[in-house]
Design an enzyme around this catalytic site. Structure first.
Site, mmCIF file in Angstrom:
data_model
loop_
_atom_site.group_PDB
_atom_site.id
_atom_site.type_symbol
_atom_site.label_atom_id
_atom_site.label_comp_id
_atom_site.label_asym_id
_atom_site.label_seq_id
_atom_site.Cartn_x
_atom_site.Cartn_y
_atom_site.Cartn_z
ATOM 1 N N GLY A 1 -4.652 23.457 13.472
ATOM 2 C CA GLY A 1 -4.026 23.337 14.771
ATOM 3 C C GLY A 1 -3.824 24.706 15.398
ATOM 4 O O GLY A 1 -4.223 25.722 14.836
ATOM 5 N N PRO A 2 -3.179 24.767 16.602
ATOM 6 C CA PRO A 2 -2.845 26.084 17.156
ATOM 7 C C PRO A 2 -1.658 26.661 16.383
ATOM 8 O O PRO A 2 -1.807 26.997 15.216
ATOM 9 C CB PRO A 2 -2.549 25.760 18.616
ATOM 10 C CG PRO A 2 -2.185 24.308 18.650
ATOM 11 C CD PRO A 2 -2.861 23.653 17.499
ATOM 12 N N HIS B 1 -12.983 29.756 15.422
ATOM 13 C CA HIS B 1 -13.168 28.315 15.596
ATOM 14 C C HIS B 1 -14.641 27.897 15.504
ATOM 15 O O HIS B 1 -15.170 27.243 16.389
ATOM 16 C CB HIS B 1 -12.564 27.829 16.918
ATOM 17 C CG HIS B 1 -11.106 28.114 17.071
ATOM 18 N ND1 HIS B 1 -10.394 27.703 18.175
ATOM 19 C CD2 HIS B 1 -10.229 28.770 16.274
ATOM 20 C CE1 HIS B 1 -9.132 28.103 18.054
ATOM 21 N NE2 HIS B 1 -9.016 28.753 16.894
ATOM 22 N N GLU C 1 -3.818 19.202 10.813
ATOM 23 C CA GLU C 1 -3.951 17.757 10.628
ATOM 24 C C GLU C 1 -4.781 17.391 9.402
ATOM 25 O O GLU C 1 -5.698 18.114 9.015
ATOM 26 C CB GLU C 1 -4.614 17.130 11.864
ATOM 27 C CG GLU C 1 -3.799 17.248 13.129
ATOM 28 C CD GLU C 1 -4.489 16.641 14.342
ATOM 29 O OE1 GLU C 1 -3.839 16.537 15.394
ATOM 30 O OE2 GLU C 1 -5.675 16.261 14.232
ATOM 31 N N TYR D 1 -10.088 12.480 18.519
ATOM 32 C CA TYR D 1 -8.920 12.954 17.784
ATOM 33 C C TYR D 1 -8.008 13.852 18.621
ATOM 34 O O TYR D 1 -7.075 14.451 18.083
ATOM 35 C CB TYR D 1 -9.392 13.610 16.477
ATOM 36 C CG TYR D 1 -9.939 12.524 15.563
ATOM 37 C CD1 TYR D 1 -9.131 11.889 14.641
ATOM 38 C CD2 TYR D 1 -11.243 12.056 15.724
ATOM 39 C CE1 TYR D 1 -9.604 10.842 13.864
ATOM 40 C CE2 TYR D 1 -11.729 11.006 14.951
ATOM 41 C CZ TYR D 1 -10.899 10.405 14.029
ATOM 42 O OH TYR D 1 -11.358 9.346 13.273
ATOM 43 N N ASP E 1 1.131 9.232 21.952
ATOM 44 C CA ASP E 1 1.334 7.878 22.478
ATOM 45 C C ASP E 1 0.148 7.392 23.292
ATOM 46 O O ASP E 1 0.156 6.266 23.794
ATOM 47 C CB ASP E 1 2.598 7.843 23.353
ATOM 48 C CG ASP E 1 3.865 8.066 22.558
ATOM 49 O OD1 ASP E 1 3.886 7.686 21.364
ATOM 50 O OD2 ASP E 1 4.826 8.621 23.120
ATOM 51 N N ARG F 1 -10.335 20.649 16.999
ATOM 52 C CA ARG F 1 -10.125 22.063 17.312
ATOM 53 C C ARG F 1 -10.903 22.961 16.364
ATOM 54 O O ARG F 1 -11.687 23.790 16.789
ATOM 55 C CB ARG F 1 -8.634 22.413 17.239
ATOM 56 C CG ARG F 1 -8.312 23.866 17.595
ATOM 57 C CD ARG F 1 -6.814 24.097 17.601
ATOM 58 N NE ARG F 1 -6.461 25.470 17.974
ATOM 59 C CZ ARG F 1 -6.274 26.451 17.100
ATOM 60 N NH1 ARG F 1 -6.389 26.227 15.785
ATOM 61 N NH2 ARG F 1 -5.959 27.671 17.531
#
Length: 377
Positions: free
Chosen positions: A226-227, A148, A232, A242, A252, A208
């Site tokens: 993503g994990p 990462h 995305e 984000y 939401d 991430r």
């Protein structure tokens, strides 16, 4: 043949043609070309070691290799520029990553992992092309880790954008002071951009591990790992959050900006570009390479057929949402060439891709890693 049927046929035939080449173990020459319906895949270079950053200067393609080398392609050959960049620490996913050139001065920029006093860190370095690519750190101490580290660089509108992963510490994503887990915007001298929202290098946060950046019609698009869920595609805007690690994909929660598209299970998107080249069926579309899913991914956004010039003003409200909506997607060359890291377009408009099969997670053949160029057959 209508356009939609052509696209479906193209994806299928490209994958079949590429898989035949994938099984070979002998290095291909730089003039090696495989032709499928409508597209020729030309091998520009072989025998690279984990190519990562890619950028053109004066028509010549330069590449970084993650262990620390910078090369360029000259007359079909790979020519070393810097055999070993000082201070680069190749650990896990870290090392010599992104590459970009100053738009008018003889400078290059790289994203590097290095050994700091308390462990791994990342830095932005400027290289003097008139001085043997001597490096000058512009921004140091960005948290690093064996995973990462982000790493993508983009020069746009007299600013330099830098993607920074969360350095394997998810809370970094929600800490605007951490630099990790964010996309940075600095001047071409490495100072925080005066229009930034936090009086710091941070442009956006809640990330991430973003590894793709491209600008289109005044909008900054990114791809992000993503994990196990929710890779995305995002449009990045100054000061927006984000969501990582509190949100994965759409949410939401009004604090967070939703992605344009998300992928579960993950496919590991690792780059971003838009295409305006000579293959009519691809024009105006968004492309990225995938590591885990081993293909080139094509996305059509709403209104993309009408967009050809990069200086068209961006819309807002309903117009912006409509033009950013995903209306079509396709997997190209699936399984043909293994792990695809960086997908980019050249000054001639052609789509290019580099593999990442020697990164410890792939299954390299004798010719890997390679650079491909996709042209009309």
């Amino acid at each position: 043949m209508d356009r939609r049927r052509y696209l479906a046929t193209l994806g299928a035939t490209a994958a079949l043609g590429g898989c035949a080449g994938r099984s070979g173990s002998e290095p291909a020459g730089s003039d090696d070309t495989a032709t499928t319906d409508g597209v020729a895949t030309e091998t520009l270079a072989t025998g690279l070691e984990i190519p990562w950053g890619a950028a053109f200067r004066d028509g010549t393609l330069y590449l970084t290799e993650r262990p620390g080398r910078i090369v360029r392609l000259v007359d079909g050959s790979v020519e070393p520029v810097v055999e070993s960049v000082d201070g680069v620490r190749h650990a896990g996913e870290g090392g010599l990553l992104g590459l970009a050139f100053h738009p008018s001065e003889p400078y290059a920029y790289t994203h590097q992992t290095y050994e700091a006093g308390d462990g791994l860190a990342n830095r932005l370095v400027r290289h003097d092309l008139t001085g043997g690519w001597a490096g000058e750190p512009l921004l140091t101490g960005i948290p690093g880790a064996p995973i990462h580290d982000g790493g993508r660089l983009l020069v746009h509108d007299d600013a330099l954008y830098v993607t920074c992963g969360d350095a394997a510490h998810a809370p970094n994503g929600q800490d605007v002071d951490a630099l990790a887990g964010s996309v940075l915007r600095v001047t071409l001298d490495g100072d925080p951009h005066p229009d930034n929202p936090f009086d710091s290098p941070v442009f956006s946060y809640g990330h991430r591990n973003p590894q793709g950046l491209v600008v289109r019609d005044g909008r900054l698009y990114s791809t992000e790992h993503g994990p196990k869920v929710a890779d995305e595609i995002n449009v990045l805007r100054a000061g927006e959050n984000y969501g990582w690690p509190e949100a994965r994909g759409p949410s939401d929660d009004d604090r967070f900006t939703d992605p344009l598209a998300h992928y579960s299970p993950t496919i590991a998107p690792a780059s971003a570009t838009f295409y305006d080249g000579p293959i009519e069926a691809w024009q105006g579309d968004f492309f990225f390479g995938t590591l885990k899913a081993e293909h080139v991914h094509r996305v059509r956004f709403g209104g993309s057929e009408a967009r050809r010039a990069s200086d068209e003003p961006s819309g807002d409200g309903d117009e912006r949402r409509g033009r950013d909506s995903v209306v079509e997607q396709e997997r190209l060359f699936e399984g043909a060439y293994g792990r695809i890291r960086t997908v980019f377009t050249g000054p001639d408009g052609h789509l290019h891709a580099v593999t990442s099969n020697r990164d410890g997670r792939g299954s390299p053949v004798g010719a890997d890693d390679r650079v491909f160029r996709f042209t009309p057959a």
